[in-house]
Design a protein around this motif. Structure first.
Motif: not given
Length: 252
Positions: A79-80, A82-86, A91-93, A113-115
Motif C-alpha cells: 500500500g506504500y 516508492s516515491s518521495i511524495k505523491d 502514503p509513501c515509504a 505499491q502492492w508489493s
C-alpha cells in the motif's frame, strides 16, 4: 575517498540522487544552462565524482565526501509508494523513515505499491546510482504466493525467457516450494516483471515480497520497521557489487 566513490557517474543521475529533481528534469536543467561544474556550464552526458563544485541556479550541491552517509533498510508494507511524495496524497515509504532522520534520503530502486519487502534508502548518490544501474547485475530475491497452483512449466519457462508485448522477461532462478509458493531471483528486473509473467500463466500474486538484495536479507523486520545497515553489511554489499562480472573489466 573509497574505490566505489572514485567511479564517476553521469551528472543528471548525480543531481537526481541528490534530490534535485527526476533524472529527466535534471537533464532539462543542464540543457537550460542552469547547472555549473567547477564554474563551467555543464553538458549532457558529463560525468562527475560528486566532489566537484556543482551548482544549480547558483546554489551549491553539498560535496558527497563531506556528508555523513546513511544506508537504511526498510521492510516496506503493502500500500506504500516508492516515491518521495505523491500528488494524490497516498502514503509513501519514505514517510515511515523521514520523521526520525534529519538527512534527505531517497530510495534505491522501487517496489510497486502492492508489493512489500526490502527497500533501501541512502543519501550516498554515487552508491545509489551504481546499485540501481542494470550493469551492476545485483540479484534480488522475491517470495511469491499465488491465488492458484503454479503450473509445472512455470519455472522452466520463466528461466528460459518469456516475450510479452515485445518485452523479454527472464528470471535468474525460480524455485517452487509449495503448490502456490515460489522464490524468484531477478537480475535486472523490469517494471512489474513478476506480476506480468504470473498474469501470462493466469495467476495473481496474493503476496509478492522482496526478501533479499545481493547479500542483504529482510531478516526479522516487521512491515513498516527499518534499521541502519551495519558496517559489515555496507562492506559486504560494496564488495558484492565490485565482484559482479560487469565490474571486473571486459569479459573473455
Amino acid at each position: 575517498m573509497s574505490d566505489l566513490q572514485a567511479k564517476p557517474i553521469r551528472l543528471h543521475a548525480f543531481l537526481a540522487a541528490a534530490g534535485i529533481a527526476s533524472r529527466r528534469a535534471c537533464e532539462e536543467l543542464i540543457k537550460q544552462g542552469r547547472v555549473e561544474v567547477d564554474g563551467q556550464p555543464a553538458s549532457i552526458g558529463q560525468k562527475v565524482y560528486g566532489t566537484e563544485d556543482i551548482r544549480v541556479n547558483g546554489q551549491p550541491i553539498p560535496v558527497l565526501s563531506q556528508k555523513r552517509f546513511r544506508y537504511i533498510l526498510l521492510n516496506k508494507p503493502k500500500g506504500y509508494l516508492s516515491s518521495i511524495k505523491d500528488p494524490q496524497g497516498r502514503p509513501c515509504a519514505i514517510d515511515l523513515i523521514a520523521p526520525s532522520i534529519p538527512d534527505r534520503l531517497y530510495n534505491i530502486g522501487r517496489l510497486d505499491q502492492w508489493s512489500s519487502g526490502l527497500l533501501l534508502f541512502t543519501n550516498d548518490g554515487n552508491f545509489a546510482a551504481q546499485l540501481m544501474h542494470p550493469s551492476s547485475e545485483i540479484d534480488k530475491e522475491y517470495f511469491v504466493q499465488t491465488d492458484q497452483p503454479i503450473p509445472p512449466g512455470f519455472a522452466a519457462s520463466f528461466m528460459r525467457g518469456i516475450i510479452l508485448e515485445g518485452v523479454r522477461y527472464r528470471a535468474h532462478a525460480v524455485r517452487v516450494v509449495a503448490p502456490d509458493k515460489a522464490h524468484i531471483v531477478l537480475i535486472e528486473g523490469k517494471n512489474r516483471e513478476i506480476r506480468r509473467v504470473l498474469e501470462h500463466f493466469g495467476l495473481r500474486a496474493k503476496i509478492l515480497e522482496r526478501i533479499r538484495i545481493g547479500p542483504l536479507s529482510i531478516g526479522e523486520l516487521s512491515p513498516g520497521q527499518w534499521r541502519d545497515l551495519t558496517e559489515q553489511e555496507i562492506y559486504a554489499l560494496k564488495a558484492y557489487m565490485s565482484s559482479r562480472p560487469s565490474n571486473k573489466g571486459p569479459r573473455k
